[in-house]
Design an enzyme around this catalytic site. Structure first.
Site, PDB file in Angstrom:
ATOM      1  N   GLU A 173       0.835  -1.209   0.000  1.00 15.46           N
ATOM      2  CA  GLU A 173       0.000   0.000   0.000  1.00 15.46           C
ATOM      3  C   GLU A 173       0.863   1.249   0.000  1.00 15.46           C
ATOM      4  OE1 GLU A 173      -1.135   2.257   3.625  1.00 15.46           O
ATOM      5  OE2 GLU A 173      -2.895   0.969   3.478  1.00 15.46           O
TER       6      GLU A 173
ATOM      7  N   ASP B 289      -5.332  -3.996  -2.331  1.00 14.15           N
ATOM      8  CA  ASP B 289      -5.314  -2.542  -2.520  1.00 14.15           C
ATOM      9  C   ASP B 289      -3.927  -2.051  -2.900  1.00 14.15           C
ATOM     10  OD1 ASP B 289      -4.327  -3.063   0.082  1.00 14.15           O
ATOM     11  OD2 ASP B 289      -4.965  -1.094   0.817  1.00 14.15           O
TER      12      ASP B 289
END
Length: 348
Positions: A60, A117
């Site tokens: 991330e 993500d």
């Protein structure tokens, strides 16, 4: 899908993505702010350091770093962050990134699971930079990550298309209450780009189903989504996780507006639900009471951006000042300010 992606140029070297951040020649993050961010969180080896989480790095953070470097027009900084990412995190056979790199562990990677993500953020930033700077190698890497994300982390379950948080550990086969999702992992602005890289109608359905789920996730007195949600039947907080609207969830409204979602009832519910006496807070979903009140401008920028989008409210002067203290809120602040500067300069 036509109209959702405005233009897809022939060939693999470049993408023209209407509605997305301008090319790097027109930076959306000031050189001063980006220099301060790099001085605080970017080490010489190219890793973004999460100084609020044991100084680890994760996919991330590398994805955010790449995106911010693109928005700042810093091609050299982008390459520095990408070098660490591809050499230290892209260790899986499928081309996805391992989620965590720990400077105190030996070896530094002890868990090779991915975080979807992070994969999406990395692929998205690579695609934007590859298009803006004519780097076909970035487009090639982004394409592989997008295709692998579609194959490993995007699943269909009872008529919904879902984003699993990782390739392992969250599916219906992996958990009694599975599948389990994290609604803050839907990076809405990136999904059209992922569809350009790895064409499939499932990206559009993923975006639509993510929004529908957010509208259905109204837990506790404040009617907020949980960070970890079981979708085995009706959405409910997942087993084994605290029922909380936590740090990750705070970015959901920012992801929505950056992705062009202006659903007033949804944004208003989220904004009001995460506000306590005018301050952003994490929330115990069972009681509706705040767990931690968050005064960092990076957390507060989220609701300021929502207010700008909904009502044209000016961003307070203190929220425009960037003095980075911790990685995560500092990242949110730069993403929020970059968005307002590009799309809603009247709020500045």
């Amino acid at each position: 899908m036509k109209g959702w992606i405005a233009t897809l140029l022939a060939g693999t070297a470049m993408l023209a993505l209407a509605g997305h951040p301008a090319p790097a020649q027109q930076p959306r993050i000031s050189g001063e702010a980006w220099a301060a961010y790099k001085a605080k969180f970017l080490d010489p080896g190219g890793r973004i350091v999460d100084n609020g989480n044991g100084n680890i790095s994760h996919s991330e953070g590398q994805g955010y770093g790449l995106l911010l470097a693109y928005l700042a027009g810093d091609a050299a900084g982008f390459e520095q962050i990408w070098y660490f990412t591809k050499t230290e995190l892209l260790l899986r056979d499928d081309g996805l990134a391992v989620w965590k790199w720990d400077p105190s562990a030996n070896p530094h990677v002890t868990d090779t699971n991915n975080a979807s993500d992070g994969d999406i953020l990395i692929a998205y930033a690579l695609a934007l930079a590859g298009s803006a700077w004519n780097r076909s190698d970035y487009i090639t890497a982004a394409t592989r990550m997008a295709q692998s994300t579609l194959e490993e982390s995007v699943v269909d379950f009872t008529g919904r298309t879902l984003l699993l948080p990782g390739a392992k550990g969250f599916s219906a086969a992996d958990r009694d209450d599975g599948p389990v999702v994290n609604p803050s992992y839907w990076v809405y602005e990136a999904l059209p780009v992922m569809a350009a890289l790895a064409p499939s109608d499932r990206w559009r359905k993923l975006a639509d189903d993510g929004l529908a789920l957010l509208k259905a996730m109204q837990f506790g007195p404040r009617k907020l989504p949980a960070e970890w949600v079981s979708l085995k039947r009706q959405p409910r907080p997942a087993e084994g996780f605290e029922a909380v609207f936590g740090y990750n969830a705070i970015r959901i409204p920012l992801y929505l507006v950056r992705g062009g979602v202006t659903d007033a009832p949804l944004l208003t519910r989220l904004k009001e639900g995460m506000s306590v006496a005018g301050m952003t807070a994490t929330i115990d979903l069972n009681t509706g009471q705040p767990k931690t009140e968050l005064s960092d401008p990076g957390y507060e920028i989220v609701n300021h951006v929502v207010a700008c989008v909904l009502d044209g409210t000016k961003i307070p002067a203190e929220a425009l000042q960037f003095a980075p203290a911790y990685y995560y809120p500092s990242t949110l602040q730069l993403l929020g300010l970059a968005y307002v500067g590009e799309k809603h300069p009247e709020c500045l």
